[in-house]
Design an enzyme around this catalytic site. Structure first.
Site, PDB file in Angstrom:
ATOM      1  N   LYS A 250       5.280   1.060   5.562  1.00 16.99           N
ATOM      2  CA  LYS A 250       4.542   1.396   4.348  1.00 16.99           C
ATOM      3  C   LYS A 250       4.924   2.809   3.958  1.00 16.99           C
ATOM      4  O   LYS A 250       4.687   3.759   4.701  1.00 16.99           O
ATOM      5  CB  LYS A 250       3.036   1.282   4.617  1.00 16.99           C
ATOM      6  CG  LYS A 250       2.208   1.314   3.376  1.00 16.99           C
ATOM      7  CD  LYS A 250       0.768   0.929   3.665  1.00 16.99           C
ATOM      8  CE  LYS A 250       0.547  -0.562   3.533  1.00 16.99           C
ATOM      9  NZ  LYS A 250      -0.803  -0.937   3.134  1.00 16.99           N
TER      10      LYS A 250
ATOM     11  N   GLY B  49       1.887  -2.642  -1.788  1.00 10.66           N
ATOM     12  CA  GLY B  49       0.495  -2.838  -1.375  1.00 10.66           C
ATOM     13  C   GLY B  49      -0.313  -1.636  -1.784  1.00 10.66           C
ATOM     14  O   GLY B  49       0.147  -0.812  -2.561  1.00 10.66           O
ATOM     15  N   GLY B  50      -1.504  -1.556  -1.243  1.00 10.66           N
ATOM     16  CA  GLY B  50      -2.297  -0.368  -1.486  1.00 10.66           C
ATOM     17  C   GLY B  50      -1.531   0.819  -0.930  1.00 10.66           C
ATOM     18  O   GLY B  50      -0.896   0.712   0.115  1.00 10.66           O
ATOM     19  N   PHE B  51      -1.527   1.906  -1.627  1.00  9.88           N
ATOM     20  CA  PHE B  51      -0.978   3.179  -1.148  1.00  9.88           C
ATOM     21  C   PHE B  51       0.536   3.272  -1.148  1.00  9.88           C
ATOM     22  O   PHE B  51       1.079   4.279  -0.756  1.00  9.88           O
ATOM     23  CB  PHE B  51      -1.471   3.501   0.263  1.00  9.88           C
ATOM     24  CG  PHE B  51      -2.951   3.508   0.358  1.00  9.88           C
ATOM     25  CD1 PHE B  51      -3.671   4.557  -0.168  1.00  9.88           C
ATOM     26  CD2 PHE B  51      -3.626   2.449   0.924  1.00  9.88           C
ATOM     27  CE1 PHE B  51      -5.037   4.566  -0.107  1.00  9.88           C
ATOM     28  CE2 PHE B  51      -4.999   2.456   0.986  1.00  9.88           C
ATOM     29  CZ  PHE B  51      -5.711   3.508   0.466  1.00  9.88           C
ATOM     30  N   GLY B  52       1.251   2.220  -1.522  1.00 15.13           N
ATOM     31  CA  GLY B  52       2.692   2.408  -1.597  1.00 15.13           C
ATOM     32  C   GLY B  52       3.481   1.150  -1.332  1.00 15.13           C
ATOM     33  O   GLY B  52       2.920   0.077  -1.108  1.00 15.13           O
ATOM     34  N   GLU B  53       4.802   1.315  -1.374  1.00 12.65           N
ATOM     35  CA  GLU B  53       5.661   0.155  -1.198  1.00 12.65           C
ATOM     36  C   GLU B  53       5.842  -0.177   0.270  1.00 12.65           C
ATOM     37  O   GLU B  53       5.792   0.697   1.126  1.00 12.65           O
ATOM     38  CB  GLU B  53       7.011   0.433  -1.868  1.00 12.65           C
ATOM     39  CG  GLU B  53       6.883   0.224  -3.350  1.00 12.65           C
ATOM     40  CD  GLU B  53       7.952   0.880  -4.174  1.00 12.65           C
ATOM     41  OE1 GLU B  53       8.712   1.701  -3.624  1.00 12.65           O
ATOM     42  OE2 GLU B  53       8.008   0.562  -5.369  1.00 12.65           O
ATOM     43  N   VAL B  54       6.044  -1.460   0.531  1.00 11.31           N
ATOM     44  CA  VAL B  54       6.210  -1.906   1.905  1.00 11.31           C
ATOM     45  C   VAL B  54       7.611  -2.476   2.082  1.00 11.31           C
ATOM     46  O   VAL B  54       8.071  -3.274   1.259  1.00 11.31           O
ATOM     47  CB  VAL B  54       5.148  -2.981   2.251  1.00 11.31           C
ATOM     48  CG1 VAL B  54       5.278  -3.397   3.702  1.00 11.31           C
ATOM     49  CG2 VAL B  54       3.752  -2.458   1.977  1.00 11.31           C
TER      50      VAL B  54
ATOM     51  N   GLY C 116       7.124  -5.690  -0.959  1.00  4.02           N
ATOM     52  CA  GLY C 116       6.145  -5.676  -2.045  1.00  4.02           C
ATOM     53  C   GLY C 116       5.474  -4.338  -2.113  1.00  4.02           C
ATOM     54  O   GLY C 116       5.853  -3.387  -1.429  1.00  4.02           O
TER      55      GLY C 116
ATOM     56  N   ASP D  26     -12.491  -3.505   2.379  1.00  6.85           N
ATOM     57  CA  ASP D  26     -11.680  -4.229   1.400  1.00  6.85           C
ATOM     58  C   ASP D  26     -11.115  -5.505   2.005  1.00  6.85           C
ATOM     59  O   ASP D  26      -9.934  -5.773   1.952  1.00  6.85           O
ATOM     60  CB  ASP D  26     -10.563  -3.340   0.857  1.00  6.85           C
ATOM     61  CG  ASP D  26      -9.991  -3.874  -0.456  1.00  6.85           C
ATOM     62  OD1 ASP D  26     -10.614  -4.784  -1.042  1.00  6.85           O
ATOM     63  OD2 ASP D  26      -8.936  -3.399  -0.889  1.00  6.85           O
TER      64      ASP D  26
END
Ligand SMILES: *[C@@H]1O[C@H](CO)[C@@H](O)[C@H](O)[C@H]1NC(C)=O
Ligand SMILES: *[C@@H]1O[C@H](CO)[C@@H](O)[C@H](O)[C@H]1NC(C)=O
Ligand SMILES: *[C@@H]1O[C@H](CO)[C@@H](O)[C@H](O)[C@H]1NC(C)=O
Ligand SMILES: *[C@@H]1O[C@H](CO)[C@@H](O)[C@H](O)[C@H]1NC(C)=O
Ligand SMILES: *[C@@H]1O[C@H](CO)[C@@H](O)[C@H](O)[C@H]1NC(C)=O
Ligand SMILES: *[C@@H]1O[C@H](CO)[C@@H](O)[C@H](O)[C@H]1NC(C)=O
Ligand SMILES: *[C@@H]1O[C@H](CO)[C@@H](O)[C@H](O)[C@H]1NC(C)=O
Ligand SMILES: *[C@@H]1O[C@H](CO)[C@@H](O)[C@H](O)[C@H]1NC(C)=O
Ligand SMILES: *[C@@H]1O[C@H](CO)[C@@H](O)[C@H](O)[C@H]1NC(C)=O
Ligand SMILES: *[C@@H]1O[C@H](CO)[C@@H](O)[C@H](O)[C@H]1NC(C)=O
Ligand SMILES: *[C@@H]1O[C@H](CO)[C@@H](O)[C@H](O)[C@H]1NC(C)=O
Ligand SMILES: *[C@@H]1O[C@H](CO)[C@@H](O)[C@H](O)[C@H]1NC(C)=O
Length: 655
Positions: A363, A344-349, A342, A460
């Site tokens: 990440k 997520g924050g800051f990029g793909e995982v 998926g 967060d």
């Protein structure tokens, strides 16, 4: 004859004067304030500087035809991002003049700054060396009040004002350019005029959120002033007791407000006069700076003995947490789509498997972290040292060319939001599991706040950041990212390190103040969600636009708190007293007053022991009737040499 000529000459002269005056006053922008982000400086000769100049010339070239424009120039890491926003009611000439002036002045006021922001009455210009587009940024907020008091009846004034601003928020979020102006009768002789505007690169929902917290912040600080404004990077609001905007000329239907048709001449003058000396409330970015300094000190203290001794099981050097890019590439099948978990924050995982069989989550950072390689490595080292069974473990990182990867332990059962908000899957989480999850999150947050060597405020905390392992134990993810990224933004609007609307404590959303108690607030929201199976925002738009917190509070007050419990839990027949206790604890955590909220240590204690008596909660913020504890008031002389608001913090707002 001569007389007549002299006369008409004089007349001509006068009309030129008048025209010039008119042109000047309508076409001259009025500077309000600027903010330099003193976190980084570029050298005057650098490629960033060249890119920025080019970037500004694009802004200037597009200011006549656009009310909003964003552009980026150059290549990373020297890429310059900039944007401007003009008030939708002004003329193309004024917009262009404003942007030309702003791009000139901002270089003077913030020489060599990597990031800055300047406001005029008519326009706003921002630039940075990080991407600032399509991201709602509500921090830092800046709140101004005119120095003039309204003459009488301030109680009615602020309720009239509240009504006007609420109407404008709704009008702005439903208009195509996210802009609205309007006025309302205050007494038979006077009116209040208001304006609300968002940058059109954010969605109407985000616009609504940004404006809403701004209105709330302004009203909660309202102390009988004739004018007020709130600026945030993504939106701004303003009210005055004189018309300061033009009736919209776009469509004839829009040309309604009769009183605002007064000539713009006196308005502009009144404008200058009234704003000549304003009071600003500034968010203590100092908190962030102090935090940064403290972290640096801790880091320096920790770094010294680095190579001298090695405790068993402890990561002590960068090499032990650095992975080869080729290793990770083959572990993730060259970042294949099948392995994508998926975004997520800051990029793909990505999911991956190392040659020794260990499963990992990778990440892949989609953008520059805003730090040099050395700083990045050092921060990874620090975060990797945070180890607790309720934290997702950071195994290491990888740096190669433009690639920056973070390697985490793999946590198999996705995140909590996939369970509690899913009508089918939530049945997998009986009370015993949910209780374990609540208690685990509390211990993880406590570790971040108190027990680790660094005091980390998550900022967060939300269901999407709680991962579940094979035994459904909670593991907090994305902690410490604020250390790995200088910047405060991500691609999507839902997964932002600056916090997620709804989970944000009011003092953070409204004034940018954060502390461990803002995490406590988010924890309270999360606990309410786990017990009720309802999203924090799920109650909005139905029935008085109530949201989970006010729904919970209303039921608590009326003695019907058991209404909150997820019906699937009621069927399961778990211990109701424990559920009610969790609701009670979460209400203590979401109290409006920061001082009343328990710290994480007390929360863990309360969760672990039934014998501890709980105090009675006070009302959670409804985001409409807020009372602010400590904002900082700054007296700023707009006419004299402008000072950066960051350095002009001088007196504390009483109470
Ligand atoms: C950048 O320059 C300003 C003024 O020239 C100075 O106050 C600030 O400390 C500098 N910041 C950094 C990070 O060097
Ligand atoms: C500007 O940069 C060039 C090389 O990029 C360098 O030779 C020159 O000395 C610099 N000039 C100034 C004023 O820093
Ligand atoms: C950028 O523009 C400013 C003002 O026009 C000028 O002083 C400066 O030298 C320019 N910088 C570069 C690198 O072109
Ligand atoms: C403005 O930002 C959007 C979203 O990031 C981007 O797609 C677009 O290319 C940008 N416009 C310019 C002129 O760079
Ligand atoms: C406005 O009111 C405050 C107290 O309500 C008072 O201290 C202040 O002097 C007043 N300012 C003006 C300009 O009258
Ligand atoms: C409006 O002002 C009155 C008195 O000045 C105050 O009691 C009330 O709380 C204010 N309302 C809002 C929404 O700020
Ligand atoms: C507001 O006041 C003006 C002038 O006093 C009056 O003509 C107008 O009807 C009023 N509007 C409303 C909505 O009361
Ligand atoms: C627009 O604002 C109104 C009133 O604040 C709100 O009810 C509505 O949900 C908002 N619309 C969006 C798309 O956020
Ligand atoms: C990995 O994928 C990229 C593009 O997705 C491709 O350019 C590259 O050749 C691939 N490398 C290997 C080793 O398969
Ligand atoms: C922005 O500039 C700072 C200071 O030069 C630098 O450390 C950082 O990496 C830059 N950010 C980006 C996204 O390039
Ligand atoms: C959690 O993951 C484990 C192992 O992957 C699996 O056996 C189990 O069914 C999952 N639990 C739930 C509730 O999905
Ligand atoms: C400066 O930038 C950093 C990161 O980009 C951000 O966290 C901080 O709030 C900014 N400060 C100001 C005063 O804009």
């Amino acid at each position: 004859m001569m007389k007549i000529m002299a006369c008409s000459g004089l007349l001509f002269f006068f009309s030129v004067m008048v025209m010039q005056y008119f042109l000047l006053t309508t076409a001259q922008p009025t500077y309000t304030f600027h903010s330099c982000n003193n976190t980084a400086n570029y050298t005057s000769n650098s490629s960033f500087s060249v890119n920025l100049n080019l970037s500004f010339s694009y802004l200037n070239a597009n200011a006549y035809t656009n009310r909003f424009y964003n552009t980026s120039t150059g290549q990373l890491p020297d890429k310059a991002y900039s944007l401007f926003l003009c008030r939708a009611d002004i003329s193309p000439e004024l917009c262009q003049n404003c942007i030309m002036d702003a791009s000139e002045i901002i270089r003077d006021r913030c020489p060599n700054q990597e990031e800055a922001f300047i406001m005029y009455d008519e326009c706003m210009l921002r630039y940075s060396n990080r991407s600032i587009f399509s991201v709602m940024e509500i921090i830092p907020p800046c709140i101004f009040f005119s120095q003039y008091n309204i003459s009488a009846d301030s109680g009615r004034f602020n309720s009239t004002l509240a009504g006007l601003m609420d109407g404008l928020v709704a009008k702005a979020n439903s208009s195509s350019d996210l802009f609205a102006t309007g006025d309302v009768n205050y007494t038979s002789l006077s009116r209040i005029y208001g304006l609300a505007q968002c940058t059109p690169d954010i969605s109407p929902v985000e616009c609504n959120n940004c404006l809403h917290v701004s209105v709330t912040a302004m009203l909660s600080l309202f102390h009988g002033k004739q004018g007020g404004r709130v600026f945030r990077p993504s939106c701004n609001i303003r009210y005055e007791i004189y018309p300061f905007y033009q009736p919209r000329a776009a469509t004839p239907a829009d040309q309604s407000p009769p009183a605002s048709s007064t000539s713009s001449l006196p308005d502009n003058k009144g404008n200058e006069r009234n704003t000549s000396n304003v009071v600003i409330i500034v968010v203590p970015t100092t908190v962030i700076v102090i935090l940064l300094i403290v972290s640096i000190c801790i880091f320096l203290k920790m770094r010294k003995p680095k190579d001298n001794f090695q405790t068993a099981g402890e990561i002590t050097n960068v090499e032990s947490v650095q992975f080869d890019f080729s290793t990770i590439r083959s572990a993730t099948d060259n970042f294949s789509d099948e392995n994508k978990l998926g975004k997520g924050g800051f990029g793909e995982v990505y999911r991956g498997r190392l040659s020794n069989g260990q499963e990992i989550a990778v990440k892949r950072l989609s953008r520059n972290s805003g730090q040099g390689d050395v700083e990045f490595k050092n921060e990874v080292l620090l975060v990797a040292k945070l180890q607790h069974r309720n934290l997702v473990r950071l195994l290491g990182f990888c740096l190669e060319g433009n690639e920056r990867l973070l390697i985490y332990e793999f946590v198999p059962n996705t995140s909590l939001d996939h369970y509690i908000f899913d009508p089918m899957k939530r049945a997998d989480l009986d009370w015993e599991r949910r209780y374990k999850i609540i208690a685990g999150i509390a211990r993880g947050v406590l570790y971040l706040h108190e027990d680790s060597r660094l005091r980390i405020i998550h900022r967060d905390l939300k269901a999407g950041n709680i991962l579940l392992d094979a035994k459904m134990n909670p593991k907090i993810s994305d902690f410490g990212l604020a250390r790995l990224f200088i910047l405060d933004q991500t691609e999507g609007s839902t997964n932002r390190i600056v916090g997620t609307y709804g989970y944000m404590a009011p003092e953070y959303a409204m004034f940018g103040q954060f502390s461990t108690k803002s995490d406590v607030f988010s924890f309270g929201v999360l606990t309410l969600e786990i017990v009720s199976g309802q999203k924090i925002t799920s109650f909005r738009d139905i029935e008085n636009t109530e949201y989970l917190l006010s729904y919970a509070w209303r039921n608590w007050r009326e003695g019907t708190a058991s209404n909150l419990i997820d019906p699937t839990l009621k069927k399961g027949g778990g211990p109701k007293a424990e559920m009610m206790r969790c609701i009670h604890i979460s209400l203590l955590c979401v109290q409006q007053n920061v001082a009343y909220r328990p710290d994480m240590a007390s929360v863990v204690l309360m969760l672990n022991s039934d014998s501890i008596a709980l105090s009675l909660p006070t009302q959670p913020p409804s985001f409409m009737e807020s009372n602010v504890q400590s904002a900082t008031l700054v007296q700023l002389d707009i006419n004299g040499e402008k000072t950066n608001y960051e350095v002009s913090v001088s007196e504390l707002y009483p109470r």
